[in-house]
Enzyme design. Structure first.
Site: not given
Ligand code: GLN
Length: 477
Positions: A40, A118, A142
């Site tokens: 990532k 994400s 995410s």
């Molecule tokens: N969707 C969540 C957020 O936007 C989790 C994101 C993540 O785990 N990086 O904070």
């Protein structure tokens, strides 16, 4: 450095052309087996740029490599590329990216559907077999959510197990490095057979010490017993109205399948779950607002078009031009909830909810949380309330089973029409384990063959019970 971007139908890689080889190749472990690793874009590599899908880091190449990348290269990984994501990890659909949205390869041709976020790019790289394993980060879901949407396995380890050194922080108290693969076994082998879980990293202050790791490992049983000796809890608060009926069916069918193999399935209550999402969306932006302060065009980040020698608009220009809309929204939310007039009502309350959520989990799991010292028995603390609670004591479970996401992946066109609050809603089933620092894994199940997408189901375990968690996940897939 120009961004070297490979054009792909699914837009999952942001860089796959090497800048340079890593300066110090790690010593290969004797049992290293070669495999392809996708990383990532918020995890530092020397071979590729590290830009977090953000305009503000549009010219950034890290001078060093994240510990986790070095550890995996020592175990045979060759990095095939950096993957697309929501900017700085903020999002649930991998659409908040300077590179444009990631598309889900399971969608029928001509239909653009969310790959989850994400870590959407990492999930797609694995789903398409561009990589055997991908690294993602999971702050509130995410890794698990994109795994669920793309029909693969996504594992979020216990907080503090895998090193975060070289991982661009979003919300430090929640951030974990997670692994994605097509099967549970490859993740299990990497983490446990190659003893990754034992490695303390002195460069990461939240990496558990060797001593604590040993203590935790002693507390967690090593092997998964026969299913007939396991109790699996179904948290009733996760059965929300918004749950897609087909997902509810797949959840029930999986619980029944485990029951027919001998496991005891019991409903359990985790009453603070209802407040988890609100608490998460106070705490994560608060930490983010502080973390992102360094992208000011001086310490990190691009300079705005005007430059500004006097320094009056340098910060605002760099930040105004560099950050996307969702990141700006989180910074504003976080700065507000940490301000003196809002602190007590928001940040402090959210911290209290976080504690209650941790207590909910500790109450339902058979195993004690190995991070806490055993409580001294103290009669003065006993009240009618606690007595009642003890008497009605919940059934104790080994694991919890729930869906990973309330719905199947939405269309990208629908996401664009909705408010960002709708995207936050998607995290409702994944944030509780994050707030409690517990290990969790999303596994794909395909019960209804006529349904277009597999269903992601989530298993959650007590802290450091990761080994048994993965062993059970392997039986569910
Ligand atoms: N969707 C969540 C957020 O936007 C989790 C994101 C993540 O785990 N990086 O904070």
């Amino acid at each position: 450095l120009p961004l070297r971007r490979s054009q792909s139908t699914f837009n999952h890689f942001v860089a796959s052309t090497k800048l340079q080889p890593s300066s110090t190749p790690p010593v290969q472990k004797p049992d290293a087996k070669p495999f392809r690793l996708a990383v990532k874009d918020n995890i530092a590599t020397e071979e590729f740029p590290t830009q977090c899908a953000s305009g503000v880091l549009g010219q950034h190449a890290s001078p060093f490599e994240a510990t986790i990348v070095r550890q995996l290269r020592a175990r045979g990984a060759s990095v095939v590329g950096k993957t697309n994501m929501d900017e700085f990890g903020m999002g649930s659909h991998s659409v908040n990216s300077i590179h444009g949205p990631v598309r889900n390869p399971l969608a029928p041709p001509g239909e653009d559907v969310s790959a989850g976020g994400s870590s959407g790019g990492s999930a797609v790289a694995v789903a398409l077999d561009d990589a055997n394993i991908a690294l993602g980060t999971d702050t509130g879901g995410s890794v698990r959510l994109p795994a669920a949407y793309t029909g693969i396995v996504g594992y979020k380890p216990s907080y503090g197990m895998l090193s975060r050194f070289g991982v661009v922080p979003y919300a430090n108290s929640l951030d974990t490095v997670g692994l994605l693969a097509r099967d549970v076994e490859s993740i299990r082998q990497l983490v446990f057979d190659t003893k990754l879980y034992e490695e303390h990293d002195p460069s990461d202050p939240t990496s558990l010490s060797a001593e604590t790791r040993q203590r935790c490992s002693k507390a967690a049983p090593a092997a998964l017993p026969d299913l007939s000796q396991l109790t699996i809890g179904v948290p009733v608060e996760y059965n929300i109205d918004e749950l897609d009926p087909a997902i509810r069916d797949a959840w029930a069918a999986t619980a029944s399948a485990l029951e027919s193999q001998g496991a005891r399935i019991v409903p359990v209550s985790l009453p603070s779950t209802r407040e988890a999402l609100c608490a998460y969306y106070i705490l994560a932006p608060a930490e983010a607002s502080s973390n992102l302060a360094k992208y000011d065009g001086v310490r990190y980040g691009i300079r705005g078009p005007e430059g500004d020698a006097a320094g009056e608009t340098l910060y605002s220009e760099a930040r105004g031009a560099g950050f996307g809309a969702e990141v700006k929204r989180r910074i504003l939310l976080g700065t507000y909830s940490l301000s003196s007039e809002a602190m007590d009502n928001y940040f402090i309350q959210a911290q209290k909810i976080r504690r209650l959520i941790q207590q909910d989990f500790d109450r339902v799991f058979k195993l004690d949380n190995p991070l806490y010292e055993p409580r001294q028995f103290d009669l003065s603390e006993m009240s009618a309330d606690t007595a009642l609670e003890d008497k009605q004591g919940p059934v104790q479970v080994d694991f919890l089973l729930s869906p990973t996401a309330p719905t199947y992946p939405p269309k990208l066109s629908d996401i664009m029409k909705r408010s960002s609050i709708d995207a936050y809603m998607n995290d409702v089933l994944t944030v509780p384990a994050s707030l409690a620092g517990l290990p969790a894994v999303s596994v794909p199940v395909k019960i209804d063959q006529s349904h277009q997408f597999p269903t992601g189901l989530q298993l959650i375990a007590q802290y450091w019970d990761d080994r048994r968690l993965l062993a059970l996940a392997d039986k569910v897939v």
